[in-house]
Design a protein around this motif. Structure first.
Motif, mmCIF file in Angstrom:
data_model
loop_
_atom_site.group_PDB
_atom_site.id
_atom_site.type_symbol
_atom_site.label_atom_id
_atom_site.label_comp_id
_atom_site.label_asym_id
_atom_site.label_seq_id
_atom_site.Cartn_x
_atom_site.Cartn_y
_atom_site.Cartn_z
ATOM 1 N N LEU A 1 -7.746 55.172 -37.260
ATOM 2 C CA LEU A 1 -7.990 55.125 -38.695
ATOM 3 C C LEU A 1 -7.418 56.351 -39.371
ATOM 4 O O LEU A 1 -7.530 57.461 -38.868
ATOM 5 C CB LEU A 1 -9.485 55.040 -38.986
ATOM 6 N N PHE B 1 -19.257 52.055 -41.368
ATOM 7 C CA PHE B 1 -18.077 51.339 -41.836
ATOM 8 C C PHE B 1 -18.397 49.882 -42.117
ATOM 9 O O PHE B 1 -19.269 49.288 -41.486
ATOM 10 C CB PHE B 1 -16.981 51.384 -40.763
ATOM 11 N N TYR C 1 -16.965 56.330 -31.727
ATOM 12 C CA TYR C 1 -17.232 55.060 -32.373
ATOM 13 C C TYR C 1 -16.741 53.930 -31.466
ATOM 14 O O TYR C 1 -15.804 54.107 -30.684
ATOM 15 C CB TYR C 1 -16.494 54.944 -33.714
ATOM 16 N N PHE D 1 -17.134 62.871 -32.825
ATOM 17 C CA PHE D 1 -17.812 61.584 -32.932
ATOM 18 C C PHE D 1 -17.176 60.589 -31.969
ATOM 19 O O PHE D 1 -15.961 60.614 -31.749
ATOM 20 C CB PHE D 1 -17.655 61.009 -34.345
ATOM 21 N N PHE E 1 -20.851 53.536 -35.111
ATOM 22 C CA PHE E 1 -21.182 54.858 -34.592
ATOM 23 C C PHE E 1 -21.859 54.767 -33.240
ATOM 24 O O PHE E 1 -22.757 53.951 -33.020
ATOM 25 C CB PHE E 1 -22.107 55.568 -35.579
ATOM 26 N N LYS F 1 -22.747 60.998 -40.458
ATOM 27 C CA LYS F 1 -22.586 59.841 -39.586
ATOM 28 C C LYS F 1 -22.138 58.688 -40.465
ATOM 29 O O LYS F 1 -22.892 58.186 -41.279
ATOM 30 C CB LYS F 1 -23.912 59.515 -38.915
ATOM 31 N N PHE F 2 -20.906 58.295 -40.323
ATOM 32 C CA PHE F 2 -20.329 57.325 -41.234
ATOM 33 C C PHE F 2 -20.607 55.906 -40.788
ATOM 34 O O PHE F 2 -20.589 55.599 -39.609
ATOM 35 C CB PHE F 2 -18.823 57.530 -41.352
ATOM 36 N N ARG G 1 -13.944 66.819 -36.597
ATOM 37 C CA ARG G 1 -14.020 67.419 -37.928
ATOM 38 C C ARG G 1 -14.106 68.920 -37.758
ATOM 39 O O ARG G 1 -14.760 69.410 -36.836
ATOM 40 C CB ARG G 1 -15.247 66.878 -38.656
ATOM 41 N N LEU H 1 -13.147 54.743 -30.256
ATOM 42 C CA LEU H 1 -12.470 55.711 -31.111
ATOM 43 C C LEU H 1 -13.205 57.045 -31.080
ATOM 44 O O LEU H 1 -14.425 57.095 -31.198
ATOM 45 C CB LEU H 1 -12.425 55.209 -32.556
ATOM 46 N N TRP I 1 -25.233 65.257 -41.714
ATOM 47 C CA TRP I 1 -24.020 65.856 -41.170
ATOM 48 C C TRP I 1 -22.873 64.885 -41.143
ATOM 49 O O TRP I 1 -21.829 65.152 -40.612
ATOM 50 C CB TRP I 1 -24.303 66.424 -39.783
ATOM 51 N N TYR J 1 -22.722 61.698 -31.646
ATOM 52 C CA TYR J 1 -22.165 62.845 -32.368
ATOM 53 C C TYR J 1 -22.466 64.137 -31.625
ATOM 54 O O TYR J 1 -23.592 64.349 -31.160
ATOM 55 C CB TYR J 1 -22.759 62.902 -33.767
#
Lengths: 115, 114
Positions: A43, A105, B35, B33, B45, A102-103, B95, B91, A100, B48
């Motif tokens: 992505l 989608f 995924y 992270f 998710f 945690k996305f 960051r 994935l 913090w 982390y």
């Protein structure tokens, strides 16, 4: 479970046309981001809009955010064949454990731009 | 390296086999992270890390999934006794800081369990 839902699921347009896709989400957010994913690739971050912003531009991209409706839209103007990809919205929820980043989608919109 | 690097890019495993997927984040990135992305779906998710500390593993689907980042840089996602439903793209993203918004994704590891 996924937070966002993109609409439409698939979009087919011709080069030069504009492409618009929408994202709806369920819980309060800190910000919302759009990502692009080419087939078989990772992505790529496109644009971020914060919860206190209503519109943002980046090149041929325009993003809007309506927190009252919990929805966002991504507009790609003057589309090109290279814009063919899947587009995802991702939200960063408000809350202690999510602070913090945690996305979450959505399922994505598949965009095909034909020459 | 310049970006997030994942290996292997493609893995075919027989059901019941253990697999290990590696992630090299961007140098110096604090947050990492994992995924999982099923075909035709958005990423979900898994877990982390902040440096070597695993702060959230709420997305790991079962105790067959285990992730580590012992020295705060490279991370490994291990799946024991793989099952067909584990077939997905895994994935990794990193960051620079502990917070902030943009995360940088790798190309993914495509796992097919047969």
């Amino acid at each position: 479970s996924q937070q966002g839902e993109e609409d439409p699921q698939a979009l087919s347009i011709q080069e030069g046309e504009n492409a618009t896709m929408n994202c709806s989400y369920k819980t309060s957010i800190n910000n919302l981001q759009w990502y692009r994913q080419n087939s078989g690739r990772g992505l790529v971050h496109l644009i971020l809009i914060r919860s206190n912003e209503r519109e943002k531009h980046s090149g041929r991209l325009r993003v809007t955010l309506d927190t009252s409706k919990k929805s966002s839209s991504l507009l790609i103007t003057a589309s090109r064949a290279a814009d063919t990809a899947s587009y995802f919205c991702a939200t960063d929820g408000v809350g202690t454990t999510d602070s913090w980043g945690k996305f979450q989608f959505g399922a994505g919109t598949q965009v095909v731009v034909t020459p | 390296g310049a970006g997030v690097s994942q290996s292997p890019r493609y893995k075919v495993a027989k059901r019941g086999q253990d697999v290990a997927l590696r992630c090299d984040p961007i140098s110096g990135h604090v947050s990492l992270f994992w995924y999982q992305q099923a075909l035709g779906q958005g990423p979900e998710f898994l877990t982390y890390f902040q440096n070597e500390a695993q702060l959230d593993k709420s997305g790991l689907p079962s105790d067959r999934f285990f992730a580590e980042r012992p020295e705060g840089s490279v991370s490994t996602l291990k799946i024991q006794r793989t099952q067909q439903e584990d077939s997905a793209v895994y994935l990794c993203a990193s960051r620079p800081g502990r917070s902030g918004n943009t995360i940088y994704f790798g190309e993914g590891s495509w796992l097919t369990v047969v």
